[in-house]
Write an enzyme that holds these catalytic residues in place. Structure first.
Site, mmCIF file in Angstrom:
data_model
loop_
_atom_site.group_PDB
_atom_site.id
_atom_site.type_symbol
_atom_site.label_atom_id
_atom_site.label_comp_id
_atom_site.label_asym_id
_atom_site.label_seq_id
_atom_site.Cartn_x
_atom_site.Cartn_y
_atom_site.Cartn_z
ATOM 1 N N HIS A 7 0.825 -1.207 0.000
ATOM 2 C CA HIS A 7 0.000 0.000 0.000
ATOM 3 C C HIS A 7 0.860 1.258 0.000
ATOM 4 C CE1 HIS A 7 0.453 -0.867 4.393
ATOM 5 N NE2 HIS A 7 0.601 0.433 4.487
ATOM 6 N N HIS A 79 4.049 7.050 3.892
ATOM 7 C CA HIS A 79 4.973 5.920 3.723
ATOM 8 C C HIS A 79 4.494 5.008 2.598
ATOM 9 C CE1 HIS A 79 2.119 4.112 6.733
ATOM 10 N NE2 HIS A 79 2.297 3.019 6.016
ATOM 11 N N GLU A 130 7.639 0.951 5.072
ATOM 12 C CA GLU A 130 7.073 -0.085 5.939
ATOM 13 C C GLU A 130 7.310 -1.423 5.256
ATOM 14 O OE1 GLU A 130 2.782 0.161 6.391
ATOM 15 O OE2 GLU A 130 2.794 -1.203 8.106
#
Ligand code: CO
Length: 134
Positions: A7, A79, A130
């Protein structure tokens, strides 16, 4: 090492307004908000055909995205999340290469119920990364 893009996360000042913009204006499939107290955020996931968008809003007084929103009051990309097959092996390999892992260095359970880690943006071309276990 890194696999699929899981994502892209966007920090937003008004979660309901942002979710409605993606649903109503952009015509996306928007999931209900989900509080993540361990991460200090409320998230809304948006399903796209090839990936997801994660809208993030602060939850609680010590939210890690409060400072980001102070600097970016209208919101912004916060992020990018990549999948890895083995998060502990990925962490150890990255640390050996000199990358900084945020927090304790131990994975936390992320918004999908899978272990996640964050890597220092200054080590990765200014982008907070991440990593999520596949
Ligand atoms: Co994320």
């Amino acid at each position: 090492m890194i696999g699929r893009l899981n994502h892209v996360a966007i920090a937003v000042p008004d979660l309901a307004a942002a979710a409605e913009q993606y649903r109503g204006t952009l015509g996306a499939h928007v999931r209900p908000p989900q509080d993540e107290p361990a991460h200090g955020v409320t998230v809304v996931f948006i399903d796209l055909p090839n990936t997801k968008i994660e809208l993030l809003a602060p939850l609680g007084a010590a939210s890690p995205i409060a400072g980001f929103l102070e600097k970016n009051p209208s919101g912004g990309i916060h992020h990018i999340c990549y999948e890895v097959a083995d998060i502990l092996a990925a962490r150890d390999q990255l640390k050996a290469a000199g990358a900084r892992v945020l927090g304790t260095g131990e994975p936390k359970i992320g918004a999908h119920g899978k272990p996640v880690l964050f890597l220092h943006p200054k080590d990765f071309t200014g982008c907070l990364i991440e990593l999520e276990q596949e």
